[in-house]
Design a protein around this motif. Structure first.
Motif, mmCIF file in Angstrom:
data_model
loop_
_atom_site.group_PDB
_atom_site.id
_atom_site.type_symbol
_atom_site.label_atom_id
_atom_site.label_comp_id
_atom_site.label_asym_id
_atom_site.label_seq_id
_atom_site.Cartn_x
_atom_site.Cartn_y
_atom_site.Cartn_z
ATOM 1 N N SER A 249 -1.402 -11.367 7.172
ATOM 2 C CA SER A 249 -0.462 -10.949 7.958
ATOM 3 C C SER A 249 -0.448 -9.645 8.062
ATOM 4 C CB SER A 249 0.848 -11.603 7.579
ATOM 5 O OG SER A 249 1.863 -10.944 8.607
ATOM 6 N N PHE A 250 -0.333 -9.012 6.925
ATOM 7 C CA PHE A 250 -0.476 -7.269 7.042
ATOM 8 C C PHE A 250 -1.681 -6.668 7.610
ATOM 9 C CE2 PHE A 250 -1.420 -3.366 4.984
ATOM 10 C CZ PHE A 250 -0.216 -2.605 5.057
ATOM 11 N N ILE A 251 -2.800 -6.943 7.367
ATOM 12 C CA ILE A 251 -4.008 -6.231 8.067
ATOM 13 C C ILE A 251 -4.263 -6.694 9.479
ATOM 14 C CG2 ILE A 251 -5.222 -6.288 5.603
ATOM 15 C CD1 ILE A 251 -6.851 -8.571 6.695
ATOM 16 N N LYS A 252 -3.424 -7.493 9.935
ATOM 17 C CA LYS A 252 -3.439 -7.604 11.537
ATOM 18 C C LYS A 252 -2.640 -6.599 12.243
ATOM 19 C CE LYS A 252 -3.934 -12.739 11.318
ATOM 20 N NZ LYS A 252 -3.264 -14.264 11.613
ATOM 21 N N LYS A 253 -1.894 -6.014 11.704
ATOM 22 C CA LYS A 253 -0.909 -4.804 12.212
ATOM 23 C C LYS A 253 -1.389 -3.551 11.700
ATOM 24 C CE LYS A 253 2.295 -8.389 13.209
ATOM 25 N NZ LYS A 253 4.182 -8.840 12.911
ATOM 26 N N HIS A 254 -1.803 -3.298 10.293
ATOM 27 C CA HIS A 254 -2.066 -2.339 9.421
ATOM 28 C C HIS A 254 -3.220 -1.944 9.011
ATOM 29 C CE1 HIS A 254 2.540 -2.205 9.647
ATOM 30 N NE2 HIS A 254 2.536 -3.386 9.447
ATOM 31 N N ASP A 255 -3.588 -0.866 8.483
ATOM 32 C CA ASP A 255 -4.682 -0.595 7.956
ATOM 33 C C ASP A 255 -4.534 -0.625 6.409
ATOM 34 O OD1 ASP A 255 -3.868 1.985 7.245
ATOM 35 O OD2 ASP A 255 -5.068 2.857 9.014
ATOM 36 N N PHE A 256 -5.559 -0.172 5.460
ATOM 37 C CA PHE A 256 -5.682 -0.180 4.132
ATOM 38 C C PHE A 256 -5.126 1.186 3.718
ATOM 39 C CE2 PHE A 256 -8.445 -3.752 5.029
ATOM 40 C CZ PHE A 256 -7.910 -4.795 4.266
ATOM 41 N N THR A 257 -4.849 2.256 4.331
ATOM 42 C CA THR A 257 -4.470 3.343 4.000
ATOM 43 C C THR A 257 -3.257 3.199 2.724
ATOM 44 O OG1 THR A 257 -5.010 4.353 5.911
ATOM 45 C CG2 THR A 257 -3.575 5.656 4.597
#
Length: 277
Positions: A249-257
């Motif tokens: 769910s997280f990576i659909k809206k955010h990157d890995f920074t």
């Protein structure tokens, strides 16, 4: 009895740490070795070495269950009809190709790495280096359009390149998922596809590593060792279910920074701690 209860609590805590860190690109092995510095199991070094790897089978089982429809290459419509999902078989063949570099390096250098690189300084340095790498790769990626959007788009050449990046994870503190995701992002794979391929890749890799560790340790487990191993693995499985869902769910809206910064901060704290210890 009090001593046994404390060992159970330690196994539960280690299972929680494993379940959280196995799938987030922050290095499960590094975190387990760090925890062992402050909260050591009352067990032999040989058992702990095996435990830190085999406990990851719980996390692997979680991803198999959550991605069963994508991972299982057969589909049963009724008792007399079985559909073979060629696309799933294709992904597994690519996973095999991606596993080859890591398998070769592990077989050749696993004992050497464990002897000379499983140290706090190496773990801290790897956390920092790959934390910086995540930040730089994500900044570079902002102006790029991925050329590989799904699992089925990953070619054999791309799979092999991802497998070569996975070799980096033999150094503790690197993170297997972190190394493969960085590699995938660099060669134009989307975050979701990179994460899913990492899940596929983890299944044979972790079963293979666990088999090697169990064979090296032997099968002469005490009842206490079996209990500790079972509890840690079960907890890792339960926690991984939630962490995997969160990550997808997280990576659909955010990157890995954010994971990059976390690694840098943790690695810096560890360097300072062990310098003045």
């Amino acid at each position: 009895m009090e001593s046994d209860f404390m060992e159970i609590l330690k196994a539960i805590f280690l299972g929680i740490v494993e379940g959280i860190t196995e799938w987030l690109p922050i290095s499960s092995t590094g975190h387990m070795l760090i925890v062992d510095e402050f909260l050591q199991l009352n067990a032999s070094e040989a058992f702990k070495e095996m435990f830190f790897v085999v406990i990851q089978l719980g996390a692997i089982l979680a991803v198999v269950i959550l991605f069963w429809d994508k991972m299982f290459p057969f589909q049963f419509h009724d008792r007399n009809k079985t559909v073979i999902k060629k696309e799933t078989f294709s992904v597994w063949f690519k996973v095999v190709i991606a596993c080859i570099p890591g398998a070769v390096v592990t077989i050749l250098f696993d004992d050497y790495i464990e002897k000379y690189f499983h140290t706090p300084a190496v773990i801290a340095a790897a956390l920092i280096i790959y934390g910086i790498a995540f930040i730089l790769v994500e900044r570079w990626n902002k102006n790029r359009t991925p050329n590989t959007n799904g699992l089925s788009d990953i070619t054999y050449q791309t799979a092999l390149m991802i497998g070569l990046f996975q070799v980096l994870s033999i150094i503790p503190g690197t993170s297997r998922s972190g190394a493969t995701i960085i590699g995938a992002l660099l060669i134009g794979v989307t975050r979701v596809a990179a994460a899913e391929f990492t899940f596929f890749l983890a299944v044979p890799v972790m079963f293979g590593l666990s088999a090697i560790k169990i064979l090296k340790f032997g099968f002469a487990f005490t009842s206490a060792e079996l209990l500790i191993l079972g509890i840690g693995t079960t907890v890792a499985f339960a926690v991984s279910i939630f962490v995997i869902k969160f990550l997808m769910s997280f990576i659909k809206k955010h990157d890995f920074t954010v994971f990059g910064w976390y690694r840098i901060v943790l690695g810096s704290i560890l360097l300072l701690y062990f310098k003045f210890k």
